[in-house]
Design a protein around this motif. Structure first.
Motif, PDB file in Angstrom:
ATOM      1  N   SER A 136      26.248  77.294  17.722  1.00 30.63           N
ATOM      2  CA  SER A 136      25.645  78.111  16.670  1.00 30.63           C
ATOM      3  C   SER A 136      25.247  79.462  17.241  1.00 30.63           C
ATOM      4  O   SER A 136      24.710  79.540  18.350  1.00 30.63           O
ATOM      5  CB  SER A 136      24.415  77.401  16.086  1.00 30.63           C
ATOM      6  N   LEU A 137      25.499  80.509  16.470  1.00 27.08           N
ATOM      7  CA  LEU A 137      25.070  81.857  16.837  1.00 27.08           C
ATOM      8  C   LEU A 137      23.870  82.314  16.023  1.00 27.08           C
ATOM      9  O   LEU A 137      23.118  83.183  16.460  1.00 27.08           O
ATOM     10  CB  LEU A 137      26.214  82.852  16.621  1.00 27.08           C
ATOM     11  N   VAL A 138      23.703  81.750  14.831  1.00 21.19           N
ATOM     12  CA  VAL A 138      22.672  82.238  13.916  1.00 21.19           C
ATOM     13  C   VAL A 138      21.622  81.155  13.657  1.00 21.19           C
ATOM     14  O   VAL A 138      20.617  81.081  14.345  1.00 21.19           O
ATOM     15  CB  VAL A 138      23.291  82.740  12.591  1.00 21.19           C
ATOM     16  N   ILE A 139      21.865  80.303  12.663  1.00 23.22           N
ATOM     17  CA  ILE A 139      20.918  79.242  12.303  1.00 23.22           C
ATOM     18  C   ILE A 139      21.681  77.969  11.960  1.00 23.22           C
ATOM     19  O   ILE A 139      22.608  77.993  11.148  1.00 23.22           O
ATOM     20  CB  ILE A 139      20.041  79.642  11.097  1.00 23.22           C
ATOM     21  N   ALA A 140      21.275  76.868  12.559  1.00 25.22           N
ATOM     22  CA  ALA A 140      21.778  75.551  12.186  1.00 25.22           C
ATOM     23  C   ALA A 140      20.629  74.783  11.553  1.00 25.22           C
ATOM     24  O   ALA A 140      19.465  74.996  11.907  1.00 25.22           O
ATOM     25  CB  ALA A 140      22.314  74.813  13.408  1.00 25.22           C
ATOM     26  N   GLY A 141      20.940  73.892  10.604  1.00 27.90           N
ATOM     27  CA  GLY A 141      19.836  73.180   9.979  1.00 27.90           C
ATOM     28  C   GLY A 141      20.271  72.049   9.088  1.00 27.90           C
ATOM     29  O   GLY A 141      21.432  71.959   8.672  1.00 27.90           O
ATOM     30  N   GLY A 142      19.317  71.170   8.817  1.00 28.43           N
ATOM     31  CA  GLY A 142      19.564  70.033   7.942  1.00 28.43           C
ATOM     32  C   GLY A 142      18.601  70.014   6.782  1.00 28.43           C
ATOM     33  O   GLY A 142      17.454  70.458   6.894  1.00 28.43           O
ATOM     34  N   GLY A 143      19.083  69.508   5.649  1.00 27.79           N
ATOM     35  CA  GLY A 143      18.245  69.419   4.455  1.00 27.79           C
ATOM     36  C   GLY A 143      18.670  70.393   3.386  1.00 27.79           C
ATOM     37  O   GLY A 143      19.864  70.529   3.091  1.00 27.79           O
ATOM     38  N   LEU A 144      17.694  71.106   2.815  1.00 30.85           N
ATOM     39  CA  LEU A 144      17.959  72.005   1.691  1.00 30.85           C
ATOM     40  C   LEU A 144      19.037  73.027   2.003  1.00 30.85           C
ATOM     41  O   LEU A 144      19.943  73.256   1.195  1.00 30.85           O
ATOM     42  CB  LEU A 144      16.663  72.718   1.294  1.00 30.85           C
TER      43      LEU A 144
ATOM     44  N   GLU B 133      15.720  59.710   9.844  1.00 30.99           N
ATOM     45  CA  GLU B 133      15.512  58.333   9.402  1.00 30.99           C
ATOM     46  C   GLU B 133      16.688  57.855   8.562  1.00 30.99           C
ATOM     47  O   GLU B 133      17.026  56.672   8.553  1.00 30.99           O
ATOM     48  CB  GLU B 133      14.208  58.238   8.605  1.00 30.99           C
ATOM     49  N   GLU B 134      17.316  58.773   7.855  1.00 31.66           N
ATOM     50  CA  GLU B 134      18.527  58.491   7.079  1.00 31.66           C
ATOM     51  C   GLU B 134      19.460  59.687   7.225  1.00 31.66           C
ATOM     52  O   GLU B 134      19.026  60.786   7.575  1.00 31.66           O
ATOM     53  CB  GLU B 134      18.168  58.259   5.615  1.00 31.66           C
ATOM     54  N   PRO B 135      20.774  59.496   7.002  1.00 34.50           N
ATOM     55  CA  PRO B 135      21.721  60.607   7.174  1.00 34.50           C
ATOM     56  C   PRO B 135      21.297  61.836   6.378  1.00 34.50           C
ATOM     57  O   PRO B 135      20.866  61.738   5.222  1.00 34.50           O
ATOM     58  CB  PRO B 135      23.037  60.027   6.652  1.00 34.50           C
ATOM     59  N   LEU B 136      21.410  62.994   7.033  1.00 33.56           N
ATOM     60  CA  LEU B 136      20.965  64.249   6.438  1.00 33.56           C
ATOM     61  C   LEU B 136      22.110  65.254   6.475  1.00 33.56           C
ATOM     62  O   LEU B 136      22.767  65.406   7.507  1.00 33.56           O
ATOM     63  CB  LEU B 136      19.765  64.795   7.222  1.00 33.56           C
ATOM     64  N   PRO B 137      22.396  65.941   5.365  1.00 33.91           N
ATOM     65  CA  PRO B 137      23.435  66.974   5.399  1.00 33.91           C
ATOM     66  C   PRO B 137      23.042  68.086   6.358  1.00 33.91           C
ATOM     67  O   PRO B 137      21.861  68.435   6.453  1.00 33.91           O
ATOM     68  CB  PRO B 137      23.518  67.464   3.954  1.00 33.91           C
ATOM     69  N   PHE B 138      24.035  68.649   7.055  1.00 32.02           N
ATOM     70  CA  PHE B 138      23.766  69.640   8.092  1.00 32.02           C
ATOM     71  C   PHE B 138      24.696  70.822   7.912  1.00 32.02           C
ATOM     72  O   PHE B 138      25.821  70.700   7.411  1.00 32.02           O
ATOM     73  CB  PHE B 138      23.987  69.007   9.475  1.00 32.02           C
ATOM     74  N   GLN B 139      24.226  71.992   8.309  1.00 31.63           N
ATOM     75  CA  GLN B 139      25.040  73.209   8.251  1.00 31.63           C
ATOM     76  C   GLN B 139      24.879  73.986   9.547  1.00 31.63           C
ATOM     77  O   GLN B 139      23.849  73.902  10.218  1.00 31.63           O
ATOM     78  CB  GLN B 139      24.661  74.078   7.054  1.00 31.63           C
ATOM     79  N   ILE B 140      25.911  74.744   9.903  1.00 32.04           N
ATOM     80  CA  ILE B 140      25.861  75.607  11.086  1.00 32.04           C
ATOM     81  C   ILE B 140      26.334  76.997  10.687  1.00 32.04           C
ATOM     82  O   ILE B 140      27.477  77.165  10.248  1.00 32.04           O
ATOM     83  CB  ILE B 140      26.740  75.062  12.232  1.00 32.04           C
ATOM     84  N   ASP B 141      25.470  77.957  10.795  1.00 30.41           N
ATOM     85  CA  ASP B 141      25.788  79.364  10.486  1.00 30.41           C
ATOM     86  C   ASP B 141      26.402  79.527   9.102  1.00 30.41           C
ATOM     87  O   ASP B 141      27.310  80.328   8.887  1.00 30.41           O
ATOM     88  CB  ASP B 141      26.723  79.938  11.555  1.00 30.41           C
TER      89      ASP B 141
ATOM     90  N   ALA C 116      28.778  74.122   5.859  1.00 33.27           N
ATOM     91  CA  ALA C 116      28.387  72.722   5.758  1.00 33.27           C
ATOM     92  C   ALA C 116      29.302  71.889   6.663  1.00 33.27           C
ATOM     93  O   ALA C 116      30.520  72.035   6.626  1.00 33.27           O
ATOM     94  CB  ALA C 116      28.499  72.249   4.311  1.00 33.27           C
ATOM     95  N   VAL C 117      28.699  71.022   7.484  1.00 27.44           N
ATOM     96  CA  VAL C 117      29.479  70.239   8.448  1.00 27.44           C
ATOM     97  C   VAL C 117      29.297  68.738   8.248  1.00 27.44           C
ATOM     98  O   VAL C 117      29.614  67.949   9.137  1.00 27.44           O
ATOM     99  CB  VAL C 117      29.130  70.633   9.900  1.00 27.44           C
ATOM    100  N   GLY C 118      28.790  68.313   7.099  1.00 25.06           N
ATOM    101  CA  GLY C 118      28.647  66.892   6.823  1.00 25.06           C
ATOM    102  C   GLY C 118      27.298  66.335   7.245  1.00 25.06           C
ATOM    103  O   GLY C 118      26.399  67.061   7.670  1.00 25.06           O
ATOM    104  N   GLU C 119      27.162  65.013   7.128  1.00 27.16           N
ATOM    105  CA  GLU C 119      25.896  64.357   7.423  1.00 27.16           C
ATOM    106  C   GLU C 119      25.762  64.010   8.900  1.00 27.16           C
ATOM    107  O   GLU C 119      26.755  63.729   9.574  1.00 27.16           O
ATOM    108  CB  GLU C 119      25.754  63.084   6.587  1.00 27.16           C
ATOM    109  N   VAL C 120      24.520  64.032   9.382  1.00 31.55           N
ATOM    110  CA  VAL C 120      24.230  63.672  10.762  1.00 31.55           C
ATOM    111  C   VAL C 120      23.027  62.729  10.778  1.00 31.55           C
ATOM    112  O   VAL C 120      22.227  62.699   9.844  1.00 31.55           O
ATOM    113  CB  VAL C 120      23.926  64.906  11.630  1.00 31.55           C
TER     114      VAL C 120
END
Length: 369
Positions: free
Chosen positions: A197-205, A327-335, A338-342
């Motif tokens: 990641s160069l910018v922001i990676a994150g899970g959830g909303l 605790e349960e699979p969470l959708p994730f994104q990188i920059d 969307a890269v699927g659930e982790v």
């Protein structure tokens, strides 16, 4: 008590006070000298990386990885070829990315061909793919932002709305080293993927928004399309995660979103994470824990009005490495992709691991005030 004795104590206090002021000033100057030494060391590292290939223009080979689905793709190719020709460089190596491969294989081919700079022409996904292969090498990244968000270009200060100027920066801009965020994603089925990641990676909303933004609306409204998707998802339920930063104790939190930021600026000049700097050797972990609309209003006010004070529903902590378990699979994104659930994410900063041409907001190169 004689007159001399009366003045001894006040005089001693004055001397002590003056000494304290001198010590404070010396301490401040020493701090600035240390910071300046760090800057000089950083600049020497960059200069050494550039000096490792002291080539004349006719010896410098440029590679271009371009997303040909972008509207300006043909114009970009023309501008790069014209720029190389005007500088006396060889004809650039032009390679098209694809849906299956946004730029990984093409960048490896550019490295094998001996390119001195590889230009990523596309959105943040294309730039991230090229950067993933260049990180840890002495080959520079050039950035031609053709995407919807263009977050990396915004954060490093490129004139992202002037492609001709970006071409000039990619070919001739001052090189600067930036951090990359190395990610290990564990999937629900047990598979592990390595990402950068160069910018922001994150899970959830944030990941839900990236996954559900309508392509047609993006083409018509640009980055404003993300706002439409955000309104549809913002009041979703919070999820439980356990996060550990550096050697600290793990903490379990219910979040609407968890972010790992290498940069902090978004579109429309919003400073989501002002402390996130792309060359400070740290990432900023952000936990968004709103419970209702009023909490979201406070988060919005803080980010848009740039309030420096912390609020309980948005905590920010800096770290070099971290681990998040869901605790349960969470959708994730990188920059922005969307890269699927982790089910878990390991993250570690690779300090100054990528050379980028044309950085305009280099935080380590700022002179003393």
């Amino acid at each position: 008590m004689n007159d001399a004795a009366v003045w001894i104590l006040p005089a001693a206090l004055v001397v002590v006070f003056v000494l304290l002021i001198i010590i404070a000033q010396l301490s401040s100057r020493l701090k600035k000298w240390k910071e300046r030494a760090t800057e000089l060391e950083h600049n020497i590292e960059v200069s050494s990386a550039v000096a490792a290939h002291p080539k004349k223009p006719h010896e410098r080979l440029v590679g271009v990885v371009i997303n040909v689905s972008k509207e300006d793709a043909d114009e970009v190719v023309r501008l790069v070829e014209a720029g190389c020709s005007a500088a006396g460089m060889p004809e650039p190596l032009i390679m098209a990315s694809s849906v299956e491969d946004p730029g990984y294989l093409m960048t490896r081919r550019a490295l094998e061909a001996g390119c001195d700079v590889v230009i990523a022409a596309g959105g943040d996904g294309t730039i991230r793919a090229v950067a993933s292969e260049l990180a840890g090498t002495d080959v520079a990244l050039g950035v031609l932002p053709l995407g919807t968000g263009n977050l990396f270009a915004r954060n490093i200060g490129l004139p992202y709305q002037d492609i001709a100027a970006c071409v000039d920066e990619a070919l001739h801009g001052q090189p600067h080293k930036v951090d990359t965020l190395q990610l290990s994603l564990e999937r629900p089925g047990g598979r592990k993927d390595h990402e950068v990641s160069l910018v922001i990676a994150g899970g959830g909303l944030d990941a839900e928004v990236m996954e559900d933004t309508r392509d047609v609306l993006k083409q018509r409204a640009g980055w404003l399309a993300y706002g439409e998707a955000g309104l549809r998802h913002i009041m979703g339920s919070r999820k439980t995660i356990t996060i550990q930063l550096d050697d600290g104790d793990p903490s379990t939190v219910r979040v609407r979103s968890v972010l790992l930021a290498n940069c902090g600026s978004l579109q429309a000049g919003i400073e989501l994470v002002p402390t996130a700097l792309f060359d400070d050797g740290h990432m900023d972990a952000v936990l968004l824990t709103p419970r209702h609309a009023w909490d979201w209003a406070r988060i919005l006010a803080k980010t848009t009005m740039r309030f420096s004070s912390e609020i309980p529903m948005m905590t920010v902590r800096q770290a070099v490495r971290g681990r998040i378990r869901m605790e349960e699979p969470l959708p994730f994104q990188i920059d922005g992709d969307a890269v699927g659930e982790v089910i878990s994410v390991k993250a570690e900063v690779a300090p100054l691991s990528l050379i980028v041409n044309g950085v305009q907001r280099a935080t380590l190169d700022k002179p003393d005030d």
